[in-house]
Design a protein around this motif. Sequence first.
Motif, PDB file in Angstrom:
ATOM      1  N   SER A  34      64.516   6.315  51.863  1.00  0.00           N
ATOM      2  CA  SER A  34      63.462   7.247  52.248  1.00  0.00           C
ATOM      3  C   SER A  34      63.869   8.671  51.870  1.00  0.00           C
ATOM      4  O   SER A  34      64.975   9.100  52.189  1.00  0.00           O
ATOM      5  CB  SER A  34      63.217   7.155  53.754  1.00  0.00           C
ATOM      6  N   TYR A  35      62.981   9.380  51.200  1.00  0.00           N
ATOM      7  CA  TYR A  35      63.258  10.751  50.774  1.00  0.00           C
ATOM      8  C   TYR A  35      62.296  11.780  51.359  1.00  0.00           C
ATOM      9  O   TYR A  35      62.625  12.953  51.421  1.00  0.00           O
ATOM     10  CB  TYR A  35      63.221  10.849  49.242  1.00  0.00           C
ATOM     11  N   GLY A  36      61.110  11.396  51.763  1.00  0.00           N
ATOM     12  CA  GLY A  36      60.129  12.345  52.279  1.00  0.00           C
ATOM     13  C   GLY A  36      60.306  12.603  53.758  1.00  0.00           C
ATOM     14  O   GLY A  36      61.082  11.938  54.443  1.00  0.00           O
ATOM     15  N   ALA A  37      59.566  13.573  54.281  1.00  0.00           N
ATOM     16  CA  ALA A  37      59.651  13.916  55.699  1.00  0.00           C
ATOM     17  C   ALA A  37      58.976  12.866  56.582  1.00  0.00           C
ATOM     18  O   ALA A  37      59.352  12.715  57.739  1.00  0.00           O
ATOM     19  CB  ALA A  37      59.034  15.289  55.950  1.00  0.00           C
ATOM     20  N   ARG A  38      57.989  12.155  56.062  1.00  0.00           N
ATOM     21  CA  ARG A  38      57.355  11.085  56.844  1.00  0.00           C
ATOM     22  C   ARG A  38      58.278   9.869  56.844  1.00  0.00           C
ATOM     23  O   ARG A  38      58.573   9.317  55.793  1.00  0.00           O
ATOM     24  CB  ARG A  38      56.016  10.665  56.244  1.00  0.00           C
ATOM     25  N   GLN A  39      58.690   9.463  58.015  1.00  0.00           N
ATOM     26  CA  GLN A  39      59.587   8.310  58.117  1.00  0.00           C
ATOM     27  C   GLN A  39      58.843   6.989  58.038  1.00  0.00           C
ATOM     28  O   GLN A  39      59.440   5.959  57.753  1.00  0.00           O
ATOM     29  CB  GLN A  39      60.399   8.396  59.410  1.00  0.00           C
ATOM     30  N   SER A  40      57.544   7.015  58.333  1.00  0.00           N
ATOM     31  CA  SER A  40      56.719   5.820  58.151  1.00  0.00           C
ATOM     32  C   SER A  40      55.397   6.261  57.546  1.00  0.00           C
ATOM     33  O   SER A  40      54.897   7.341  57.844  1.00  0.00           O
ATOM     34  CB  SER A  40      56.504   5.075  59.466  1.00  0.00           C
ATOM     35  N   PHE A  41      54.873   5.414  56.671  1.00  0.00           N
ATOM     36  CA  PHE A  41      53.605   5.741  56.019  1.00  0.00           C
ATOM     37  C   PHE A  41      52.930   4.457  55.580  1.00  0.00           C
ATOM     38  O   PHE A  41      53.575   3.420  55.417  1.00  0.00           O
ATOM     39  CB  PHE A  41      53.805   6.699  54.840  1.00  0.00           C
ATOM     40  N   ALA A  42      51.626   4.537  55.432  1.00  0.00           N
ATOM     41  CA  ALA A  42      50.847   3.356  55.061  1.00  0.00           C
ATOM     42  C   ALA A  42      49.586   3.799  54.352  1.00  0.00           C
ATOM     43  O   ALA A  42      49.160   4.950  54.465  1.00  0.00           O
ATOM     44  CB  ALA A  42      50.491   2.555  56.309  1.00  0.00           C
ATOM     45  N   GLY A  43      48.978   2.858  53.643  1.00  0.00           N
ATOM     46  CA  GLY A  43      47.715   3.155  52.996  1.00  0.00           C
ATOM     47  C   GLY A  43      47.338   2.088  51.995  1.00  0.00           C
ATOM     48  O   GLY A  43      48.080   1.124  51.772  1.00  0.00           O
ATOM     49  N   GLN A  44      46.168   2.281  51.412  1.00  0.00           N
ATOM     50  CA  GLN A  44      45.695   1.376  50.377  1.00  0.00           C
ATOM     51  C   GLN A  44      46.421   1.711  49.075  1.00  0.00           C
ATOM     52  O   GLN A  44      46.580   2.876  48.708  1.00  0.00           O
ATOM     53  CB  GLN A  44      44.189   1.495  50.204  1.00  0.00           C
ATOM     54  N   ARG A  66      43.426  10.410  50.104  1.00  0.00           N
ATOM     55  CA  ARG A  66      43.239  10.109  51.535  1.00  0.00           C
ATOM     56  C   ARG A  66      43.327   8.604  51.783  1.00  0.00           C
ATOM     57  O   ARG A  66      42.588   7.832  51.201  1.00  0.00           O
ATOM     58  CB  ARG A  66      41.889  10.618  52.009  1.00  0.00           C
ATOM     59  N   GLY A  67      44.268   8.235  52.654  1.00  0.00           N
ATOM     60  CA  GLY A  67      44.437   6.839  53.016  1.00  0.00           C
ATOM     61  C   GLY A  67      45.086   5.987  51.945  1.00  0.00           C
ATOM     62  O   GLY A  67      45.033   4.765  52.006  1.00  0.00           O
ATOM     63  N   LYS A  68      45.737   6.619  50.969  1.00  0.00           N
ATOM     64  CA  LYS A  68      46.299   5.873  49.844  1.00  0.00           C
ATOM     65  C   LYS A  68      47.806   6.100  49.690  1.00  0.00           C
ATOM     66  O   LYS A  68      48.338   7.129  50.092  1.00  0.00           O
ATOM     67  CB  LYS A  68      45.615   6.278  48.540  1.00  0.00           C
TER      68      LYS A  68
END
Length: 170
Positions: A34-44, A66-68
Amino acid sequence: MSDQTFVTCDLLDDHPEKDLQVVTPSMDGKFFKSYGARQSFAGQVVTVKCFEDNSRVKELLATDGRGKVLVVDGGASMRCALMGDMIAECAVNHHWSGVVIYGCVRDVDAIAELDLGIHALAAIPQKSNRKGIGEVDLTLYFGGVSINSGDYIYADNNGIVIAKEKLVDL
């Protein structure tokens, strides 16, 4: 930061009836960090396949996300980065949830501050070439899974899960 409200372990436990795929570390030690500030993420999912050329990555992340989540098959190249801080900042400005790169990133200190989920195999300071090469919306194969545009991806520090349908509100 706007972390998602899920844990990939729980998604698997809570949905045993679903055909969920888990991206596995390879035998040669390639696994996502993981490199970004968001530790969890989701999307299409939106898929792109490119080798040592981030032209399509840059183009796609400059569109409404958005949402991807952009999933990039960079062929696991360790010779150059397919995303750095400027492209990552563009992704934030266009509301992408995250980026998964089967390859490298750069500018890791800067992207660690951005409200974006980023999983990649490694970091390297070398930028990629831009020759306009890359294909969008192909089926990608890596980590023991197949990933298509339109699938849903869930990523956190436990790993990456692929689903054919949305499992949680995004």
